[in-house]
Design a protein around this motif. Structure first.
Motif, PDB file in Angstrom:
ATOM      1  N   ASN A  92       0.826  -1.202   0.000  1.00  0.00           N
ATOM      2  CA  ASN A  92       0.000   0.000   0.000  1.00  0.00           C
ATOM      3  C   ASN A  92       0.859   1.251   0.000  1.00  0.00           C
ATOM      4  O   ASN A  92       0.688   2.152  -0.828  1.00  0.00           O
ATOM      5  N   ASP A  93       1.832   1.300   0.909  1.00  0.00           N
ATOM      6  CA  ASP A  93       2.512   2.565   1.126  1.00  0.00           C
ATOM      7  C   ASP A  93       3.531   2.917   0.050  1.00  0.00           C
ATOM      8  O   ASP A  93       3.876   4.085  -0.112  1.00  0.00           O
ATOM      9  N   THR A  94       4.015   1.938  -0.700  1.00  0.00           N
ATOM     10  CA  THR A  94       4.950   2.250  -1.779  1.00  0.00           C
ATOM     11  C   THR A  94       4.295   3.172  -2.809  1.00  0.00           C
ATOM     12  O   THR A  94       4.815   4.252  -3.126  1.00  0.00           O
ATOM     13  N   VAL A  95       3.147   2.757  -3.324  1.00  0.00           N
ATOM     14  CA  VAL A  95       2.447   3.575  -4.323  1.00  0.00           C
ATOM     15  C   VAL A  95       1.799   4.784  -3.666  1.00  0.00           C
ATOM     16  O   VAL A  95       1.772   5.883  -4.241  1.00  0.00           O
ATOM     17  N   ARG A  96       1.308   4.616  -2.466  1.00  0.00           N
ATOM     18  CA  ARG A  96       0.676   5.721  -1.748  1.00  0.00           C
ATOM     19  C   ARG A  96       1.659   6.879  -1.543  1.00  0.00           C
ATOM     20  O   ARG A  96       1.272   8.048  -1.584  1.00  0.00           O
ATOM     21  N   GLY A  97       2.944   6.569  -1.348  1.00  0.00           N
ATOM     22  CA  GLY A  97       3.943   7.614  -1.207  1.00  0.00           C
ATOM     23  C   GLY A  97       4.483   8.115  -2.528  1.00  0.00           C
ATOM     24  O   GLY A  97       4.697   9.307  -2.716  1.00  0.00           O
ATOM     25  N   ALA A  98       4.705   7.173  -3.463  1.00  0.00           N
ATOM     26  CA  ALA A  98       5.367   7.540  -4.715  1.00  0.00           C
ATOM     27  C   ALA A  98       4.473   8.348  -5.645  1.00  0.00           C
ATOM     28  O   ALA A  98       4.954   9.268  -6.325  1.00  0.00           O
TER      29      ALA A  98
ATOM     30  N   ILE B 244       9.514   6.464   5.830  1.00  0.00           N
ATOM     31  CA  ILE B 244       8.671   6.539   4.636  1.00  0.00           C
ATOM     32  C   ILE B 244       8.611   7.982   4.135  1.00  0.00           C
ATOM     33  O   ILE B 244       8.381   8.910   4.901  1.00  0.00           O
ATOM     34  N   ASN B 245       8.809   8.146   2.846  1.00  0.00           N
ATOM     35  CA  ASN B 245       8.804   9.452   2.189  1.00  0.00           C
ATOM     36  C   ASN B 245       7.416   9.666   1.593  1.00  0.00           C
ATOM     37  O   ASN B 245       7.142   9.227   0.475  1.00  0.00           O
ATOM     38  N   SER B 246       6.550  10.316   2.340  1.00  0.00           N
ATOM     39  CA  SER B 246       5.153  10.383   1.927  1.00  0.00           C
ATOM     40  C   SER B 246       4.578  11.768   2.155  1.00  0.00           C
ATOM     41  O   SER B 246       5.068  12.531   2.989  1.00  0.00           O
TER      42      SER B 246
END
Length: 423
Positions: A265-271, A411-413
């Motif tokens: 979830n968080d990979t695409v949510r941040g990128a 996390i870079n978000s």
């Protein structure tokens, strides 16, 4: 030879998660790369979390990739992969996750889950992802048109885009999909009061680690129940494939659900919003992408280099070694900074210039070595689809306010990205 570092106080701090709320500290990374490529960092108490023993910050591309490739020297198992040490009683539990294992155990689990994470299954989701991006963006633009021309891309589009794609891949029922975002925010955003809320305190008055058995009990109970349902009612999804894999123990399946839910979830949510922000801030590159002068596939790689979804990962030295001239002792924490490696002048020409046609582009945004991101293909697919649909839906995007970043050194978000999407 790299000059020895001065006193700890003279070294730029890249640990404090509050720094990252103002932006990734690329200026500090550069100082470390140029003068202290493997630097001791203090680990003070911050945001209610207790102090730690400190760690080695690794900031050059060559050293980051060397650490990621050498699992025999730099272990994911000994102390897991987060900067802060887990509670000793939680460590055996945390080590059950593939992310926190070393070869050969890691290879066994990776092989098992790779059978489920096939290119064919991922490709089947491209049409759904495209329709979802188109629908979410269309709804956001329509809402902006009915209002003041603005929308906040994160809550309006990218949170749901990442979440619903992951839910499809896992096979999570529509009624339960909000749980995935709740669990992701609790685990990933634990350093940010806006995301995690007040920390849960243990009997000793210290915050309870969000990755501890106590804090994951509800997620694991759900994973067990859903896996049992998939065995009775199989579908063409990842969880069905894992639930029907006889070599996978129940505890391992729960850990895979945790890993896929949070990382997936968080990979695409941040990128995704990070990439849009980069495009809006560089209209020449946005124009090159729109005109086709910059191919989408290359743009995805450069935007990942520019805004990596993961800032750092921790390893633990399994033996005494030397890293860039610094004596690293067995048991020392060694933290690689992906975001710094992606701006290393020794590897990337003009690294602070966004260039969607950059080639080669050996960024480390998906890690490297045995732990290179298992879902990288799925993430790239979603990002390419999203950027294509964003360009079609929003002809002239502009910032409508300052972005708001997650408080995290992991996390870079973005929590908020206000855009003007309608003139």
């Amino acid at each position: 030879m790299t000059p020895p570092p001065g006193p700890a106080a003279a070294l730029p701090d890249v640990f404090d998660p509050r720094l990252y709320a103002d932006g990734v500290p690329y200026d500090r990374y550069r100082v470390l790369r140029d003068h202290h490529p493997v630097a001791r960092q203090e680990e003070p108490a911050v945001l209610g979390w207790p102090a730690g023993p400190g760690f080695w910050a690794v900031t050059r591309h060559a050293d980051v990739t060397a650490v990621l490739k050498d699992a025999a020297t730099y272990s994911s198992y000994l102390g897991a992969t987060q900067i802060r040490d887990p509670d000793p009683e939680d460590l055996p539990f945390i080590r059950r996750m593939m992310l926190n294992q070393d070869p050969p155990g890691h290879g066994r689990l990776r092989t098992l889950v790779s059978r489920a994470f096939t290119p064919r299954r991922i490709a089947r989701f491209e049409e759904r992802a495209r329709e979802r991006a188109r629908t979410l963006l269309g709804r956001a633009v329509a809402g902006a048109r009915a209002g003041d021309g603005r929308c906040d891309l994160v809550p309006a589009v990218t949170d749901d885009y990442a979440l619903l794609n992951l839910a499809d891949l896992l096979g999570v029922p529509e009624s339960d999909r909000g749980l995935l975002l709740h669990w992701t925010q609790r685990v990933i955003g634990y350093q940010d009061p806006d995301e995690a809320g007040e920390p849960v305190l243990g009997p000793d008055g210290r915050p309870v680690n969000p990755r501890s058995p106590a804090m994951l009990a509800d997620m694991f109970a759900y994973a067990t129940e859903l896996a049992a349902h998939k065995r009775r009612h199989p579908g063409d999804d990842i969880l069905t494939a894992l639930a029907t894999t006889p070599e996978l123990a129940a505890g391992e399946l729960e850990m895979f659900f945790f890993l896929l839910t949070v990382a997936g979830n968080d990979t695409v949510r941040g990128a995704a919003p990070g990439g849009v922000l980069a495009l809006v801030e560089h209209p020449d590159q946005l124009g090159a992408l729109r005109s086709g002068a910059a191919p989408v596939s290359g743009a995805v790689e450069e935007l990942l280099r520019w805004h990596p979804p993961v800032l750092s990962f921790r390893r633990t030295a399994a033996r005494d070694t030397d890293l860039a001239g610094r004596p690293v002792r067995r048991g020392d924490k060694v933290v690689v900074f992906h975001a710094s490696a992606n701006r290393d002048e020794r590897v990337f020409a003009e690294p602070d210039r966004l260039d969607l046609r950059r080639t080669p582009n050996p960024h480390v945004s998906f890690g490297g070595g045995p732990h290179v991101c298992l879902g990288a293909h799925f993430a790239r697919l979603q990002l390419a689809v999203f950027y294509e649909e964003f360009l079609a839906a929003v002809p002239r995007p502009r910032l409508a306010g300052p972005p708001v970043r997650l408080v995290s050194h992991f996390i870079n978000s973005l929590k908020s990205l206000p855009l003007r999407v309608v003139d």
